[in-house]
Design an enzyme around this catalytic site. Structure first.
Site, PDB file in Angstrom:
ATOM      1  N   PHE A 225       0.788  -1.219   0.000  1.00  0.00           N
ATOM      2  CA  PHE A 225       0.000   0.000   0.000  1.00  0.00           C
ATOM      3  C   PHE A 225       0.820   1.269   0.000  1.00  0.00           C
ATOM      4  CE2 PHE A 225      -2.293  -3.417   2.143  1.00  0.00           C
ATOM      5  CZ  PHE A 225      -3.259  -3.613   1.164  1.00  0.00           C
ATOM      6  N   ASP A 339      -3.343 -10.689   9.781  1.00  0.00           N
ATOM      7  CA  ASP A 339      -2.241 -10.890   8.850  1.00  0.00           C
ATOM      8  C   ASP A 339      -0.941 -11.123   9.615  1.00  0.00           C
ATOM      9  OD1 ASP A 339      -1.276 -11.254   6.326  1.00  0.00           O
ATOM     10  OD2 ASP A 339      -1.056  -9.122   5.866  1.00  0.00           O
TER      11      ASP A 339
HETATM   12  N1  LIG Z   1       7.645   0.987  11.897  1.00  0.00           N
HETATM   13  C1  LIG Z   1       8.559   0.552  11.022  1.00  0.00           C
HETATM   14  N2  LIG Z   1       9.872   0.630  11.304  1.00  0.00           N
HETATM   15  C2  LIG Z   1      10.793   0.194  10.414  1.00  0.00           C
HETATM   16  N3  LIG Z   1      10.489  -0.333   9.210  1.00  0.00           N
HETATM   17  C3  LIG Z   1       9.206  -0.441   8.881  1.00  0.00           C
HETATM   18  C4  LIG Z   1       8.175  -0.002   9.758  1.00  0.00           C
HETATM   19  N4  LIG Z   1       6.989  -0.240   9.178  1.00  0.00           N
HETATM   20  C5  LIG Z   1       7.261  -0.801   8.004  1.00  0.00           C
HETATM   21  N5  LIG Z   1       8.582  -0.920   7.794  1.00  0.00           N
HETATM   22  C6  LIG Z   1       9.241  -1.487   6.622  1.00  0.00           C
HETATM   23  O1  LIG Z   1       8.472  -1.220   5.478  1.00  0.00           O
HETATM   24  C7  LIG Z   1       8.052  -2.448   4.866  1.00  0.00           C
HETATM   25  C8  LIG Z   1       6.633  -2.305   4.370  1.00  0.00           C
HETATM   26  O2  LIG Z   1       5.803  -1.942   5.442  1.00  0.00           O
HETATM   27  P1  LIG Z   1       4.361  -2.532   5.657  1.00  0.00           P
HETATM   28  O3  LIG Z   1       4.493  -4.016   5.576  1.00  0.00           O
HETATM   29  O4  LIG Z   1       3.758  -2.007   6.881  1.00  0.00           O
HETATM   30  O5  LIG Z   1       3.629  -1.944   4.403  1.00  0.00           O
HETATM   31  P2  LIG Z   1       2.329  -2.499   3.790  1.00  0.00           P
HETATM   32  O6  LIG Z   1       2.086  -1.786   2.527  1.00  0.00           O
HETATM   33  O7  LIG Z   1       1.241  -2.433   4.777  1.00  0.00           O
HETATM   34  O8  LIG Z   1       2.810  -3.988   3.570  1.00  0.00           O
HETATM   35  P3  LIG Z   1       2.029  -5.280   3.271  1.00  0.00           P
HETATM   36  O9  LIG Z   1       2.336  -5.545   1.867  1.00  0.00           O
HETATM   37  O10 LIG Z   1       2.617  -6.314   4.191  1.00  0.00           O
HETATM   38  O11 LIG Z   1       0.603  -5.048   3.529  1.00  0.00           O
HETATM   39  C9  LIG Z   1       8.215  -3.504   5.928  1.00  0.00           C
HETATM   40  O12 LIG Z   1       8.519  -4.736   5.359  1.00  0.00           O
HETATM   41  C10 LIG Z   1       9.377  -2.980   6.756  1.00  0.00           C
HETATM   42  O13 LIG Z   1      10.591  -3.354   6.160  1.00  0.00           O
END
Ligand SMILES: Nc1ncnc2c1ncn2[C@@H]1O[C@H](COP(=O)(O)OP(=O)(O)OP(=O)(O)O)[C@@H](O)[C@H]1O
Length: 619
Positions: A225, A339
């Site tokens: 996202f 998840d």
């Molecule tokens: N609070 C944080 N501190 C450090 N790195 C983070 C943090 N949140 C996310 N990340 C990094 O960013 C990447 C993507 O974040 P996140 O998984 O939350 O995004 P998303 O779009 O919700 O992902 P997903 O595809 O799992 O739904 C994570 O794999 C991690 O490496």
């Protein structure tokens, strides 16, 4: 490659819109927002609602033919959390016959693959917030240093205002709206986060609106996202993670991503627990929605596994205990993460675990939402896959079991199968994932309990915290450093405590039904902890969608089960023929009541279950 096997990464969006023209904004909408912002104060809710509400946005069709097939949201009528009005909640996935969204993490993994199939019949106009999303006038935000004139911040949860932090229903009190202000410099007299138990009290109404001081740094990772960047506050020296979703006009994925991120905000802003990534605040401007989160520098469990290989059992025990602690807190608030997997569990340098990525988390107050088909296939519980009777909190326990196997082998269970095949395996077979032989009996037993096919037979997170596999982890030492710092300074349900505490502050003796006694921790939660059976019963009476699961249909809806390919690093794992039902010892119901004897049938549990005396955690 089948049409549904569509993998869209944020990178492709970047490539599509290189610098300078990365955003095709809805200029009229922005102009209107800007004008309104000058006219009167705008809240995050207002900006968001005005931009994404179906009443105001012609763009947002919410699915249907040709849409992405992904629906980051399901209907959640009656959701108690304050949130912007998000408008439609169409079940975009079913019958659309088009693509899905899978993810690519920072490590380039596709293990973040998600399946999203919502129930069209439940996906009609959502009354998200259910009256909680009154657009109350709010003072102009964010003051000096703001990113743009149209920047708005989101309403503040009562936590931030010193109101009841553990409101049972999570509702924001009327008239107490404020802002999601960003953290102030450490040591600042107004930095309430320095106070015990006020981790989320980042600012209050009287503080200097020292907002938007975060400068965006390097890319930390990409998710489905959006992008996550490092943020640095040059005035305070603090770091944070900035999760950003940019608005791309007429881009359904962008709209869905914004909704998903907004859902994450709505949930995360209610939570404060050492094992849950802390929400700092959020901003929306003309280009993007930014969420400021606690920075967890160690990366995800998935990334660590990729880099260093499988974890040794003491590490697994320790991490599992912390994951459980976070889950127990979450479930105590009747919220499912939905998840749980290595890629969504972050680790800080001290080995403190942080549950992250709450984009799919859901409050279980609304039954209808529990019929949607969401999650990451390999970690998905059978009841989600089958989805005949809905599901509830135990789905996270199943995923935890899968995550433990992931930690022990670097691969999730069923990784030898591709997406759909894995889903069939989970939902339709009686097979159980292979449990590595090198694990202790405690570990094996723990995993088997988590992976019970009958959700009502799975222990709760709170109950599992009393399992010998994790119970004595309060004093665990892993490697050369202690993992018993702040990670353990919370009670079982996660209430923060500033000092050393009793791990089990109170216990009660319950009859095990066979003359023996077991102990059960009594932990104050903001609402009664639901038993798995309660949750299952609650949703059993729901209407069942004929197309609620890819395993229960063969028409177009089935074809809209969009799965991503398995992670390339997943090698072959031997298939286990182990039958979890061989160990059906928990829980039992008698006269409508639970018999709390979780470990009775397993001798080693009995031997290791201490007497009534509370255990203390030594730090
Ligand atoms: N609070 C944080 N501190 C450090 N790195 C983070 C943090 N949140 C996310 N990340 C990094 O960013 C990447 C993507 O974040 P996140 O998984 O939350 O995004 P998303 O779009 O919700 O992902 P997903 O595809 O799992 O739904 C994570 O794999 C991690 O490496």
């Amino acid at each position: 490659m089948p049409a549904w096997w569509w993998k869209k990464s944020s990178k492709s969006i970047e490539q599509q819109y290189p610098d300078g023209e990365s955003l095709k904004l809805n200029k009229s909408s922005i102009r209107n927002d800007t004008k309104r912002a000058k006219d009167k104060p705008k809240s995050f809710d207002e900006v968001f609602a005005s931009r994404y509400s179906p009443r105001n946005s012609k763009d947002f069709s919410g699915g249907g033919s040709g849409s992405s097939g992904f629906s980051g949201f399901d209907s959640d009528r009656g959701h108690p959390l304050p949130r912007p009005s998000l408008g439609t909640d169409h079940g975009a996935g079913l019958g659309s016959g088009s693509g899905s969204v899978s993810s690519e993490s920072s490590s380039g993994s596709s293990s973040d693959d998600h399946v999203h199939l919502d129930q069209a019949q439940f996906g009609n106009f959502s009354t998200r917030g259910h009256g909680d999303t009154k657009l109350s006038p709010m003072p102009r935000s964010p003051g000096p240093g703001s990113r743009s004139a149209t920047t708005a911040t989101s309403p503040l949860h009562p936590r931030f205002c010193g109101t009841n932090l553990d409101s049972p229903d999570g509702k924001q009190e009327e008239g107490k709206g404020s802002y999601h202000r960003l953290p102030l410099p450490p040591g600042s007299p107004t930095n309430l986060s320095a106070l015990p138990n006020t981790r989320t009290c980042i600012a209050n109404e009287n503080t200097n609106p020292n907002l938007s001081k975060w400068k965006r740094g390097r890319l930390l990772g990409r998710g489905t996202f959006g992008h996550v960047y490092l943020g640095f506050n040059s005035e305070s020296g603090q770091m944070c993670a900035i999760k950003e979703v940019r608005e791309i006009a007429d881009d359904q994925t962008s709209k869905e991503s914004l909704k998903q991120l907004n859902q994450e905000i709505a949930l995360l802003s209610q939570l404060s627990h050492p094992n849950i990534v802390q929400y700092y605040g959020s901003e929306i401007d003309e280009e993007k929605l930014s969420v400021y989160l606690e920075y967890v520098s160690g990366g995800s469990i998935h990334k660590l596994l990729q880099e260093y290989g499988p974890f040794r059992e003491p590490v697994i025990q320790n991490y599992t205990r912390q994951i459980l602690s976070g889950l127990s807190y979450l479930h105590g608030r009747s919220t499912m993460h939905r998840d749980i997997k290595g890629a969504n569990i972050l680790v800080d340098p001290n080995g403190e675990i942080k549950l992250a990525d709450f984009g799919m988390a859901k409050h279980i107050a609304t039954c209808s939402s529990m019929l949607s088909f969401k999650g990451s296939p390999y970690w998905m519980a059978p009841e989600v896959v089958m989805n005949s009777n809905g599901y509830s909190l135990p789905v996270d326990i199943w995923s935890l079991g899968c995550t433990i196997l992931e930690m022990a082998t670097s691969k999730p269970p069923w990784s030898q199968y591709e997406g759909v095949a894995a889903i069939f395996k989970i939902g339709n077979s009686k097979d159980s994932p292979e449990i590595p032989d090198h694990l202790s009996n405690d570990a094996k037993c723990f995993i088997k309990l988590c992976l019970r096919r009958d959700p009502s037979a799975r222990p709760t997170a709170l109950q599992l915290l009393d399992h010998p596999f994790v119970r004595d982890q309060g004093t665990a030492r892993v490697g050369n450093f202690s993992l018993t710092n702040e990670a353990f300074s919370n009670t079982l349900d996660g209430s923060r405590t500033p000092t050393v505490l009793e791990l089990h502050p109170k216990r009660t003796i319950l009859s095990s039904g066979d003359g023996g006694h077991v102990t059960k921790p009594l932990v104050a939660t903001s609402r009664p902890l639901m038993s798995p059976s309660d949750g299952a019963r609650m949703i059993t009476s729901l209407p069942v969608s004929p197309c609620s699961s890819p395993l229960r249909q063969s028409g177009p809806a089935y074809r809209s089960c969009f799965l991503s390919p398995p992670h390339p690093s997943f090698g072959l794992v031997g298939q286990s023929g182990y039958n979890l039902n061989d160990h059906s010892i928990f829980p039992t119901r008698s006269n409508g009541k639970f018999t709390l004897d979780p470990w009775r049938a397993i001798p080693q549990f009995k031997a290791q279950t201490p007497n009534v005396s509370p255990r203390r955690r030594h730090i």
